[in-house]
Design a protein around this motif. Sequence first.
Motif: not given
Length: 327
Positions: A277-278, A287-290, A292-301
Amino acid sequence: MCTSLTYKNANDDWFLARTMDFGFELGGRPVAIPRRHHFTSDASAEGFTTNYGFVGAGRNLNGYILVDGVNEKGVGAAALYFNESVYADQPQNGATNLASHEVLNWILGNVASIPDLKKKFEKVNIMAVPNSLLKIVVPLHWIVADNTGASVVIEQQADGVKIIDNPVGVMANSPEFDWHLKNLNNYVQLNPALHSAKSYGTLVANGFGAGTGALGLPGDYTSVSRFIRTAFTRQHTEVAKDTDAAINTLTHILNNVEIPKGLKIQADGDFDYTQYRGYMNLATPTFYMQPYADQTITKVKLTEELLNSKAPVEFKLQTHQQFNEVN
C-alpha cells in the motif's frame, strides 16, 4: 488490480493512497528521482527529460519505472490496471510519445497541478509498446491529484484520451471510470447509521443494531465492489486531525479492500494480492510504502538533497522489530 483514493485531514492537507494488487512480483521499493532527470523510452529514441523531482514506488529495469508517487509540486499519481485501454500504433510528430508504463514518470516529472496536466497532456501520445519486464503492453489508467484536492482520472480507449474530473476521489479498475460513477446510484441507501424500524402488516421490524445502514455494501474483491466500498468508507470515516493520524486512517480504509494471498485466483491459477500500500502526502510532499510481508511503513520525504541529486536514490524497506512478549 488496485484501489486508490484521495483524502483530506483536518488541516486541509491532501493525500493520495493506493493498494498495489498484482500477481506478478513487482519487487518495487521507494525511489527518489531528482530534477532534470533524463528517461530513455521504449516508444521513442529521444526519451524525455523531467523538470521536477519526485518520489514513489519503482524498480530499476534499465532505467526506473515508477507506478505511483508524489512530486515536489504536490502532484500525486498512481497507475492502475485497466483492460479496456487502447493505445496508438504509431508515433505522432510534435508529440511526446510514451509507452503506457512511462506515463506516470512523465506526469510526476513535468506536471505542477491538475490545470497544468490538462494543458500539457494534449501533446502526449500513449503508444502500444511492451514493457520489458512483463513482455506485454500494460493496460493502464491513472489517477492524478494535486495539493488543492483537485483530482482526475486519465483513460485512453478507441475514441481517444479522456481526462475526467474525479468528484468522489476514488478509483479502481475496469470498467471505465464513468461507469463506476453511474453505479454509485445503485447504493444511495447506504449510510453509517441504523436503519429505522419498518412495518410489515402489523409487525414492526427493527434492525439488529449498529451497522444496519450499511446492509448491501458489497464485500467481494471485484473492482466494482472495491470502488463502492472505498467510496463509502472515504465518505464517512472520521476526519483525521494531522498527518500521522491521516496515514493511520488511510491504512484502515485500505484494509477494507486489501487482498490477502490466495483469495483472488486467476484463470491460469496465479493469484492477485496486495503487494503493498502506498500513501502520498501531497502537502509535504512525502511518500510512504507498506509492504504485504511486513506492515512496517517506510517514509521518504522529498528534500533539496534528493531533488538535486545527480542520480536516483533507492531506499530499503524498513522491517518490524521483534514482537514484545508479555508474561
